[in-house]
Design an enzyme around this catalytic site. Sequence first.
Site, mmCIF file in Angstrom:
data_model
loop_
_atom_site.group_PDB
_atom_site.id
_atom_site.type_symbol
_atom_site.label_atom_id
_atom_site.label_comp_id
_atom_site.label_asym_id
_atom_site.label_seq_id
_atom_site.Cartn_x
_atom_site.Cartn_y
_atom_site.Cartn_z
ATOM 1 N N GLN A 79 -39.675 40.191 -68.262
ATOM 2 C CA GLN A 79 -38.378 40.860 -68.368
ATOM 3 C C GLN A 79 -37.244 39.941 -67.918
ATOM 4 O O GLN A 79 -36.241 40.391 -67.356
ATOM 5 C CB GLN A 79 -38.378 42.153 -67.562
ATOM 6 C CG GLN A 79 -39.054 43.313 -68.258
ATOM 7 C CD GLN A 79 -38.308 43.769 -69.504
ATOM 8 O OE1 GLN A 79 -37.105 43.584 -69.639
ATOM 9 N NE2 GLN A 79 -39.033 44.354 -70.444
ATOM 10 N N SER A 80 -37.356 38.669 -68.207
ATOM 11 C CA SER A 80 -36.352 37.689 -67.781
ATOM 12 C C SER A 80 -35.012 37.889 -68.489
ATOM 13 O O SER A 80 -34.939 37.934 -69.717
ATOM 14 C CB SER A 80 -36.870 36.274 -68.054
ATOM 15 O OG SER A 80 -35.831 35.327 -67.915
#
Length: 339
Positions: A79-80
């Site tokens: 989920q960068s």
Amino acid sequence: MMTRTDILAQFPRAKLMSGPTPLERLNKMSNELGIDLWLKRDDLTGLGFGGNKTRQLEFYFGDAIQQGADTVLITGAVQSNYVRSAAAAAARLGMQSVLQLEERVPDMAPDYYTSGNVLLAKILGAEHMSYPLGEDEAGADAALHARADELKAQGRKPYVIHLGLHHPPLGALGYVTAGQELCQQMRDFDAVVVPSGSGATHGGLLTGVALSELSAPVFGVCVRRDKTQQHARMETVLQKLADLLGIEADPLKDRIEVMDEALPPGYGKLSAKTQAALQKMARTEGIFLDPVYTAKTFAGLLHLVETGKIQQGQKVVMLHTGGLPALFGYQSELLGSLQ
């Protein structure tokens, strides 16, 4: 300490920012906490859902364009925000993006792998790779270089944005500009509170404040490592940043302030304290925080107030680094706490 305003002119820079971000007073929260609290709204940087990574990517993409690159490769957590922002920047600049997603946060629900930043990056047309480890920066960089070699063999011109500390921290230059921007907007603050992960945002902002000749502390709230590890990382980042800028590093290192009270149970994991901070900001000011960085940052700020390190009546700036798409990757956990 140098104060040259043109210190960043030597570095190529891509135009990704929509302009200076607002500095907003949180009136209700200020009254509740007994401090003068302001939010530096870097969630509103303008590109692909905004966030702090836009400032950093201006300098990486500036370097990539100067080198004639047509493809950018970068690593981040599933989920960068960084890789999502890189994909958006690549799309705007007519380049391709290759996103390597690390398994940095174990035991997550299925929606963590399909929604939020993952979905947005797919809409942006990014190529995805996987890397099985979350604490192997050298290995992740090597995997990107292996993919870059394949792209070169196909006639492409790849550019790698590295995770490891053995490379110049070009992204931190974006937060040198942010620190200077903040000091132009307000010169009488008593403290700044920022998330401290890779060290680029924390180190760059600290340097920008120092170059503006202000002595207010910049508190880094650990979001990935404990304070002993993060302090050592910050020393390295500040040394490399000082070398890049041609300034002295020791005065910057003397100003390192890191705290890890909001870190447990670890990177990308929510505690009751973090969830309470996230809900408190939403229900008091109508402003959303993300579960990985800014909710922990605000939890750290609350701890600083509770322990007296931030004193009653002081003017405090908290950096909102964005990351809001990740809320949807954490919806299972968040809904569980709200029921």
